[in-house]
Design a protein around this motif. Structure first.
Motif, PDB file in Angstrom:
ATOM      1  N   GLY A  12       2.985  -8.025 -19.075  1.00 36.90           N
ATOM      2  CA  GLY A  12       1.779  -7.332 -19.520  1.00 36.90           C
ATOM      3  C   GLY A  12       1.762  -6.888 -20.972  1.00 36.90           C
ATOM      4  N   ALA A  13       2.896  -6.865 -21.650  1.00 39.24           N
ATOM      5  CA  ALA A  13       2.913  -6.418 -23.047  1.00 39.24           C
ATOM      6  C   ALA A  13       2.136  -7.371 -23.946  1.00 39.24           C
ATOM      7  CB  ALA A  13       4.348  -6.273 -23.555  1.00 39.24           C
ATOM      8  N   THR A  14       2.294  -8.667 -23.740  1.00 41.68           N
ATOM      9  CA  THR A  14       1.583  -9.654 -24.554  1.00 41.68           C
ATOM     10  C   THR A  14       0.089  -9.612 -24.237  1.00 41.68           C
ATOM     11  OG1 THR A  14       3.578 -11.006 -24.560  1.00 41.68           O
ATOM     12  CG2 THR A  14       1.545 -12.072 -25.284  1.00 41.68           C
ATOM     13  N   ALA A  15      -0.251  -9.387 -22.981  1.00 43.24           N
ATOM     14  CA  ALA A  15      -1.664  -9.244 -22.610  1.00 43.24           C
ATOM     15  C   ALA A  15      -2.286  -8.073 -23.371  1.00 43.24           C
ATOM     16  CB  ALA A  15      -1.803  -9.035 -21.103  1.00 43.24           C
ATOM     17  N   GLY A  16      -1.549  -6.988 -23.479  1.00 41.02           N
ATOM     18  CA  GLY A  16      -2.053  -5.832 -24.233  1.00 41.02           C
ATOM     19  C   GLY A  16      -2.270  -6.149 -25.702  1.00 41.02           C
ATOM     20  N   ILE A  17      -1.368  -6.924 -26.279  1.00 40.25           N
ATOM     21  CA  ILE A  17      -1.522  -7.331 -27.677  1.00 40.25           C
ATOM     22  C   ILE A  17      -2.768  -8.207 -27.821  1.00 40.25           C
ATOM     23  CG2 ILE A  17      -0.505  -8.743 -29.523  1.00 40.25           C
ATOM     24  CD1 ILE A  17       2.270  -7.742 -28.499  1.00 40.25           C
ATOM     25  N   GLY A  86       8.069 -10.053 -28.274  1.00 43.49           N
ATOM     26  CA  GLY A  86       9.366 -10.176 -27.641  1.00 43.49           C
ATOM     27  C   GLY A  86      10.448  -9.263 -28.148  1.00 43.49           C
ATOM     28  N   PRO A  87      10.662  -9.170 -29.464  1.00 42.60           N
ATOM     29  CA  PRO A  87      11.783  -8.331 -29.876  1.00 42.60           C
ATOM     30  C   PRO A  87      11.598  -6.908 -29.346  1.00 42.60           C
ATOM     31  CG  PRO A  87      10.831  -9.456 -31.778  1.00 42.60           C
ATOM     32  CD  PRO A  87       9.943  -9.722 -30.598  1.00 42.60           C
ATOM     33  N   LEU A  88      12.691  -6.322 -28.915  1.00 41.21           N
ATOM     34  CA  LEU A  88      12.655  -4.965 -28.384  1.00 41.21           C
ATOM     35  C   LEU A  88      13.508  -4.054 -29.257  1.00 41.21           C
ATOM     36  CD1 LEU A  88      13.190  -5.823 -24.613  1.00 41.21           C
ATOM     37  CD2 LEU A  88      11.029  -5.264 -25.745  1.00 41.21           C
ATOM     38  N   GLY A  89      13.126  -2.810 -29.327  1.00 42.72           N
ATOM     39  CA  GLY A  89      13.895  -1.829 -30.077  1.00 42.72           C
ATOM     40  C   GLY A  89      13.213  -1.438 -31.370  1.00 42.72           C
ATOM     41  N   ASP A  90      13.876  -0.565 -32.101  1.00 45.34           N
ATOM     42  CA  ASP A  90      13.327  -0.037 -33.350  1.00 45.34           C
ATOM     43  C   ASP A  90      13.924  -0.676 -34.590  1.00 45.34           C
ATOM     44  OD1 ASP A  90      11.683   1.873 -32.036  1.00 45.34           O
ATOM     45  OD2 ASP A  90      13.437   3.157 -31.739  1.00 45.34           O
ATOM     46  N   ASP A  91      14.946  -1.514 -34.412  1.00 46.91           N
ATOM     47  CA  ASP A  91      15.608  -2.121 -35.565  1.00 46.91           C
ATOM     48  C   ASP A  91      14.721  -3.180 -36.202  1.00 46.91           C
ATOM     49  OD1 ASP A  91      17.845  -0.562 -35.114  1.00 46.91           O
ATOM     50  OD2 ASP A  91      18.825  -2.095 -33.873  1.00 46.91           O
ATOM     51  N   LYS A  92      14.440  -3.014 -37.471  1.00 47.38           N
ATOM     52  CA  LYS A  92      13.611  -3.970 -38.206  1.00 47.38           C
ATOM     53  C   LYS A  92      14.440  -5.112 -38.785  1.00 47.38           C
ATOM     54  CE  LYS A  92       9.882  -1.358 -37.890  1.00 47.38           C
ATOM     55  NZ  LYS A  92       9.239  -1.350 -36.622  1.00 47.38           N
ATOM     56  N   VAL A  93      15.746  -4.875 -38.929  1.00 43.08           N
ATOM     57  CA  VAL A  93      16.647  -5.910 -39.444  1.00 43.08           C
ATOM     58  C   VAL A  93      17.808  -6.079 -38.467  1.00 43.08           C
ATOM     59  CG1 VAL A  93      16.073  -5.583 -41.889  1.00 43.08           C
ATOM     60  CG2 VAL A  93      17.926  -4.264 -40.874  1.00 43.08           C
ATOM     61  N   ASP A  94      18.366  -7.299 -38.426  1.00 37.62           N
ATOM     62  CA  ASP A  94      19.497  -7.561 -37.534  1.00 37.62           C
ATOM     63  C   ASP A  94      20.811  -7.185 -38.234  1.00 37.62           C
ATOM     64  OD1 ASP A  94      20.091  -9.688 -39.263  1.00 37.62           O
ATOM     65  OD2 ASP A  94      19.425 -11.231 -37.873  1.00 37.62           O
ATOM     66  N   LYS A  95      21.928  -7.477 -37.587  1.00 41.79           N
ATOM     67  CA  LYS A  95      23.244  -7.108 -38.121  1.00 41.79           C
ATOM     68  C   LYS A  95      23.540  -7.762 -39.464  1.00 41.79           C
ATOM     69  CE  LYS A  95      25.104  -6.344 -33.551  1.00 41.79           C
ATOM     70  NZ  LYS A  95      25.887  -6.864 -32.454  1.00 41.79           N
ATOM     71  N   GLU A  96      22.906  -8.922 -39.721  1.00 40.64           N
ATOM     72  CA  GLU A  96      23.112  -9.620 -40.995  1.00 40.64           C
ATOM     73  C   GLU A  96      22.091  -9.200 -42.054  1.00 40.64           C
ATOM     74  OE1 GLU A  96      23.045 -11.621 -37.987  1.00 40.64           O
ATOM     75  OE2 GLU A  96      25.204 -11.312 -37.936  1.00 40.64           O
ATOM     76  N   ALA A 127       7.441  -4.795 -25.354  1.00 39.62           N
ATOM     77  CA  ALA A 127       7.682  -3.606 -24.551  1.00 39.62           C
ATOM     78  C   ALA A 127       8.506  -4.007 -23.338  1.00 39.62           C
ATOM     79  CB  ALA A 127       6.357  -2.989 -24.110  1.00 39.62           C
ATOM     80  N   TRP A 128       9.301  -3.073 -22.847  1.00 42.24           N
ATOM     81  CA  TRP A 128      10.120  -3.350 -21.663  1.00 42.24           C
ATOM     82  C   TRP A 128      10.242  -2.082 -20.831  1.00 42.24           C
ATOM     83  CZ3 TRP A 128      11.814  -6.491 -18.259  1.00 42.24           C
ATOM     84  CH2 TRP A 128      12.946  -6.206 -17.489  1.00 42.24           C
ATOM     85  N   ASP A 129       9.864  -2.213 -19.573  1.00 46.74           N
ATOM     86  CA  ASP A 129      10.000  -1.125 -18.614  1.00 46.74           C
ATOM     87  C   ASP A 129      11.003  -1.589 -17.559  1.00 46.74           C
ATOM     88  OD1 ASP A 129       9.844   0.778 -16.634  1.00 46.74           O
ATOM     89  OD2 ASP A 129       7.662   0.688 -16.431  1.00 46.74           O
ATOM     90  N   PRO A 130      12.227  -1.059 -17.585  1.00 45.87           N
ATOM     91  CA  PRO A 130      13.256  -1.532 -16.658  1.00 45.87           C
ATOM     92  C   PRO A 130      12.953  -1.233 -15.188  1.00 45.87           C
ATOM     93  CG  PRO A 130      14.043   0.358 -17.902  1.00 45.87           C
ATOM     94  CD  PRO A 130      12.709  -0.018 -18.469  1.00 45.87           C
ATOM     95  N   SER A 131      11.964  -0.391 -14.924  1.00 48.87           N
ATOM     96  CA  SER A 131      11.637  -0.078 -13.536  1.00 48.87           C
ATOM     97  C   SER A 131      10.718  -1.127 -12.901  1.00 48.87           C
ATOM     98  CB  SER A 131      10.980   1.305 -13.431  1.00 48.87           C
ATOM     99  OG  SER A 131       9.703   1.294 -14.047  1.00 48.87           O
ATOM    100  N   GLY A 156      11.155   0.724 -23.480  1.00 51.27           N
ATOM    101  CA  GLY A 156      10.093   1.443 -24.176  1.00 51.27           C
ATOM    102  C   GLY A 156       9.038   0.486 -24.674  1.00 51.27           C
ATOM    103  N   ASP A 157       8.017   1.047 -25.273  1.00 45.37           N
ATOM    104  CA  ASP A 157       6.931   0.264 -25.845  1.00 45.37           C
ATOM    105  C   ASP A 157       7.118   0.253 -27.356  1.00 45.37           C
ATOM    106  OD1 ASP A 157       4.573  -0.927 -26.680  1.00 45.37           O
ATOM    107  OD2 ASP A 157       3.305   0.226 -25.315  1.00 45.37           O
ATOM    108  N   PHE A 158       7.479  -0.901 -27.890  1.00 38.83           N
ATOM    109  CA  PHE A 158       7.782  -1.020 -29.319  1.00 38.83           C
ATOM    110  C   PHE A 158       6.659  -1.722 -30.091  1.00 38.83           C
ATOM    111  CE2 PHE A 158      11.679  -1.058 -26.809  1.00 38.83           C
ATOM    112  CZ  PHE A 158      12.289   0.088 -27.304  1.00 38.83           C
TER     113      PHE A 158
END
Length: 180
Positions: A12-17, A86-96, A127-131, A156-158
């Motif tokens: 449903g996250a992509t549908a919302g977008i 698709g990407p989840l979380g608050d990080d705007k950059v990866d480890k590199e 967004a990802w809701d583990p429930s 969460g909803d990112f």
């Protein structure tokens, strides 16, 4: 000018977008309809298409890819934009130190860029809701593994609604210029 915002969404996250893109385009004076790709048989009523999908392992969902292939000739005759979530979380950059939204672009962006003469593309955080119950064979299998890898995903909803609306306003601007 009528715009179709067609999408494939698992949770449903992509549908919302897609719905936010359609409502923003409509507010910009371009009537837009958001519909799941499986519900779209005919592109005749639409002058432009925004096509999107949730992305998993750097790929769109099968139904979005099938839609693009099935309607390839019709899409190539219209202005087309692609998006994914698709990407989840608050990080705007990866480890590199690379931009997460660039490094998570689905392979289909490159695949369809020339084929459909794509005007633009964008990756949005998801967004990802583990429930929520697992959907599809892969998620169901993963949920039964020791330590359930799905529970390790950031929850969460990112989605960045300002970014989504800004991108949609840019599409509206291009379409109005195209119309002139």
């Amino acid at each position: 000018m009528n715009v179709l915002v067609a999408y494939a969404s698992k949770h449903g996250a992509t549908a919302g977008i897609a719905e936010r893109i359609a409502s923003t385009l409509t507010a910009e004076g371009l009537p837009a309809t958001a519909r799941p790709v499986g519900e779209v048989d005919d592109l005749t009523p639409y002058d432009a298409v925004v096509l999107g999908s949730a992305a998993y392992a750097f790929h769109w969902m099968r139904e979005a890819t099938a839609f693009a292939k099935h309607h390839e000739a019709e899409l190539a005759r219209r202005p087309v934009w692609l998006f994914s979530s698709g990407p989840l979380g608050d990080d705007k950059v990866d480890k590199e130190g690379r931009d997460v939204l660039e490094t998570t672009a689905p392979k289909e962006f490159e695949k369809f860029a020339d084929l459909l003469r794509v005007k633009g593309e964008h990756v949005f955080f998801g967004a990802w809701d583990p429930s929520t119950p697992p959907v599809g064979v892969m998620e169901k299998a993963m949920s039964h593994l020791p330590g359930n890898p799905l529970s390790a995903l950031p929850s969460g909803d990112f989605r960045d609604w300002d970014d989504i609306e800004e991108w949609a306003r840019g599409i509206a601007e291009e379409l109005r210029a195209h119309r002139s």
